[in-house]
Design a protein around this motif. Structure first.
Motif, mmCIF file in Angstrom:
data_model
loop_
_atom_site.group_PDB
_atom_site.id
_atom_site.type_symbol
_atom_site.label_atom_id
_atom_site.label_comp_id
_atom_site.label_asym_id
_atom_site.label_seq_id
_atom_site.Cartn_x
_atom_site.Cartn_y
_atom_site.Cartn_z
ATOM 1 N N ARG A 102 59.938 47.587 39.018
ATOM 2 C CA ARG A 102 59.176 46.895 37.972
ATOM 3 C C ARG A 102 58.994 45.421 38.309
ATOM 4 N NH1 ARG A 102 59.414 51.728 36.829
ATOM 5 N NH2 ARG A 102 57.806 51.541 38.381
ATOM 6 N N PHE A 103 60.037 44.756 38.835
ATOM 7 C CA PHE A 103 59.888 43.355 39.244
ATOM 8 C C PHE A 103 58.880 43.241 40.379
ATOM 9 C CE2 PHE A 103 64.201 42.397 37.332
ATOM 10 C CZ PHE A 103 63.703 41.535 36.357
ATOM 11 N N GLY A 104 58.870 44.223 41.292
ATOM 12 C CA GLY A 104 57.887 44.223 42.372
ATOM 13 C C GLY A 104 56.472 44.341 41.833
ATOM 14 N N GLU A 105 56.282 45.198 40.834
ATOM 15 C CA GLU A 105 54.963 45.332 40.214
ATOM 16 C C GLU A 105 54.557 44.020 39.536
ATOM 17 O OE1 GLU A 105 55.326 48.639 37.556
ATOM 18 O OE2 GLU A 105 55.582 50.072 39.190
ATOM 19 N N ALA A 106 55.500 43.404 38.828
ATOM 20 C CA ALA A 106 55.203 42.133 38.164
ATOM 21 C C ALA A 106 54.833 41.064 39.187
ATOM 22 C CB ALA A 106 56.398 41.674 37.326
ATOM 23 N N LEU A 107 55.530 41.035 40.301
ATOM 24 C CA LEU A 107 55.225 40.066 41.351
ATOM 25 C C LEU A 107 53.813 40.277 41.885
ATOM 26 C CD1 LEU A 107 56.056 37.754 43.200
ATOM 27 C CD2 LEU A 107 57.121 39.445 44.714
ATOM 28 N N ARG A 108 53.439 41.531 42.112
ATOM 29 C CA ARG A 108 52.074 41.813 42.585
ATOM 30 C C ARG A 108 51.024 41.365 41.567
ATOM 31 N NH1 ARG A 108 54.776 46.090 44.690
ATOM 32 N NH2 ARG A 108 54.338 47.483 42.961
ATOM 33 N N ILE A 109 51.292 41.598 40.289
ATOM 34 C CA ILE A 109 50.353 41.184 39.238
ATOM 35 C C ILE A 109 50.191 39.664 39.241
ATOM 36 C CG2 ILE A 109 50.072 41.002 36.722
ATOM 37 C CD1 ILE A 109 51.378 43.856 36.592
ATOM 38 N N VAL A 110 51.306 38.944 39.334
ATOM 39 C CA VAL A 110 51.246 37.474 39.353
ATOM 40 C C VAL A 110 50.506 36.995 40.591
ATOM 41 C CG1 VAL A 110 52.643 35.361 39.573
ATOM 42 C CG2 VAL A 110 53.288 37.121 37.918
ATOM 43 N N GLN A 111 50.799 37.574 41.747
ATOM 44 C CA GLN A 111 50.125 37.155 42.979
ATOM 45 C C GLN A 111 48.629 37.433 42.907
ATOM 46 O OE1 GLN A 111 52.675 39.363 45.639
ATOM 47 N NE2 GLN A 111 53.679 37.486 46.334
ATOM 48 N N ASP A 112 48.259 38.585 42.357
ATOM 49 C CA ASP A 112 46.840 38.902 42.204
ATOM 50 C C ASP A 112 46.167 37.915 41.250
ATOM 51 O OD1 ASP A 112 47.145 41.037 43.902
ATOM 52 O OD2 ASP A 112 47.147 42.569 42.314
ATOM 53 N N TYR A 113 46.838 37.591 40.174
ATOM 54 C CA TYR A 113 46.279 36.652 39.195
ATOM 55 C C TYR A 113 46.051 35.284 39.830
ATOM 56 C CZ TYR A 113 45.838 33.733 35.056
ATOM 57 O OH TYR A 113 45.379 32.847 34.121
ATOM 58 N N ILE A 114 46.992 34.832 40.624
ATOM 59 C CA ILE A 114 46.872 33.526 41.272
ATOM 60 C C ILE A 114 45.715 33.512 42.266
ATOM 61 C CG2 ILE A 114 48.040 31.969 42.906
ATOM 62 C CD1 ILE A 114 50.650 32.632 41.406
ATOM 63 N N GLN A 115 45.454 34.635 42.905
ATOM 64 C CA GLN A 115 44.388 34.704 43.909
ATOM 65 C C GLN A 115 42.995 34.790 43.300
ATOM 66 O OE1 GLN A 115 44.898 34.267 47.148
ATOM 67 N NE2 GLN A 115 47.041 33.944 46.614
ATOM 68 N N GLU A 116 42.888 35.184 42.024
ATOM 69 C CA GLU A 116 41.573 35.329 41.403
ATOM 70 C C GLU A 116 40.914 33.965 41.216
ATOM 71 O OE1 GLU A 116 41.952 37.366 37.692
ATOM 72 O OE2 GLU A 116 42.775 39.164 38.622
ATOM 73 N N PRO A 117 39.630 33.864 41.586
ATOM 74 C CA PRO A 117 38.928 32.595 41.332
ATOM 75 C C PRO A 117 38.721 32.420 39.828
ATOM 76 C CG PRO A 117 37.435 34.204 42.290
ATOM 77 C CD PRO A 117 38.799 34.838 42.257
ATOM 78 N N ARG A 118 38.764 31.201 39.380
ATOM 79 C CA ARG A 118 38.595 30.898 37.955
ATOM 80 C C ARG A 118 37.389 29.970 37.776
ATOM 81 N NH1 ARG A 118 42.537 33.270 38.503
ATOM 82 N NH2 ARG A 118 44.284 33.856 37.291
ATOM 83 N N LEU A 119 36.666 30.198 36.741
ATOM 84 C CA LEU A 119 35.563 29.316 36.388
ATOM 85 C C LEU A 119 35.908 28.711 35.036
ATOM 86 C CD1 LEU A 119 32.759 28.141 36.860
ATOM 87 C CD2 LEU A 119 31.828 30.167 35.720
ATOM 88 N N PHE A 120 36.130 27.429 35.033
ATOM 89 C CA PHE A 120 36.456 26.736 33.796
ATOM 90 C C PHE A 120 35.219 25.979 33.338
ATOM 91 C CE2 PHE A 120 40.453 27.176 36.098
ATOM 92 C CZ PHE A 120 41.240 27.779 35.129
ATOM 93 N N THR A 121 34.784 26.234 32.135
ATOM 94 C CA THR A 121 33.633 25.523 31.602
ATOM 95 C C THR A 121 34.104 24.578 30.504
ATOM 96 O OG1 THR A 121 33.213 27.267 29.994
ATOM 97 C CG2 THR A 121 32.055 27.407 32.117
ATOM 98 N N MET A 122 33.417 23.493 30.426
ATOM 99 C CA MET A 122 33.725 22.507 29.378
ATOM 100 C C MET A 122 32.548 22.485 28.420
ATOM 101 S SD MET A 122 36.328 19.947 30.876
ATOM 102 C CE MET A 122 36.021 18.899 29.569
ATOM 103 N N PRO A 123 32.802 22.513 27.149
ATOM 104 C CA PRO A 123 31.690 22.432 26.206
ATOM 105 C C PRO A 123 31.012 21.068 26.308
ATOM 106 C CG PRO A 123 33.805 22.368 25.058
ATOM 107 C CD PRO A 123 34.086 22.607 26.519
ATOM 108 N N LYS A 124 29.730 21.089 26.067
ATOM 109 C CA LYS A 124 28.951 19.846 26.137
ATOM 110 C C LYS A 124 29.378 18.973 24.958
ATOM 111 C CE LYS A 124 24.546 19.517 27.770
ATOM 112 N NZ LYS A 124 23.119 19.808 27.739
ATOM 113 N N PRO A 125 29.701 17.705 25.245
ATOM 114 C CA PRO A 125 30.081 16.797 24.141
ATOM 115 C C PRO A 125 28.911 16.603 23.168
ATOM 116 C CG PRO A 125 30.579 15.819 26.286
ATOM 117 C CD PRO A 125 29.819 17.064 26.534
ATOM 118 N N GLU A 126 29.234 16.330 21.949
ATOM 119 C CA GLU A 126 28.215 16.158 20.904
ATOM 120 C C GLU A 126 27.176 15.102 21.250
ATOM 121 O OE1 GLU A 126 27.506 17.693 17.949
ATOM 122 O OE2 GLU A 126 28.932 19.197 18.677
#
Length: 129
Positions: A102-126
């Motif tokens: 189970r710890f091995g599975e959790a480690l794989r999940i965390v490693q996969d999550y870290i490798q995923e590209p992220r797109l962070f958007t910021m709302p346009k200021p008023e």
């Protein structure tokens, strides 16, 4: 559970049996009560609990701890011939294997999550709308 096994084995032991088992110094400090110490008599301390705050490091440490526990149960089983003690130790050993998986599975999940590209958007200021 190991503490419970030790307690069950020693609760009705005579002083002679305790001495013959090499438990006389332990008995002098703790009677037949369970006091968490390692095989060398060093008491448990929270320093055994490893945590760095980094999920990969911490999960890797958890994996190592499960393997160390599994090995300890195997060593105990090799030293014994009483099936009433061996069977619970075999259960505990198998539980360590499942924890490791189970710890091995959790480690794989965390490693996969870290490798995923992220797109962070910021709302346009008023004021720019």
């Amino acid at each position: 559970m190991v503490g419970s096994i030790v307690h069950q084995l020693t609760k009705n032991a005579s002083i002679e049996e305790i001495k013959a088992a090499g438990l006389d110094s332990y008995y002098a400090d703790h009677d037949t009560g369970i006091y968490p110490v390692n095989a060398s008599g060093v008491p448990f301390t929270a320093a055994y609990i490893q945590s760095k705050g980094d999920p990969i490091v911490d999960l890797t440490e958890d994996l190592a701890a499960e393997q160390k526990a599994r090995a300890t149960y195997e060593y105990l089983i090799q030293m014994l011939d009483d099936p009433d003690i061996i069977e619970p130790l075999k259960f505990l050993r198998e539980r360590e294997v499942v924890h490791y998986q189970r710890f091995g599975e959790a480690l794989r999940i965390v490693q996969d999550y870290i490798q995923e590209p992220r797109l962070f958007t910021m709302p346009k200021p008023e004021f720019l709308k």
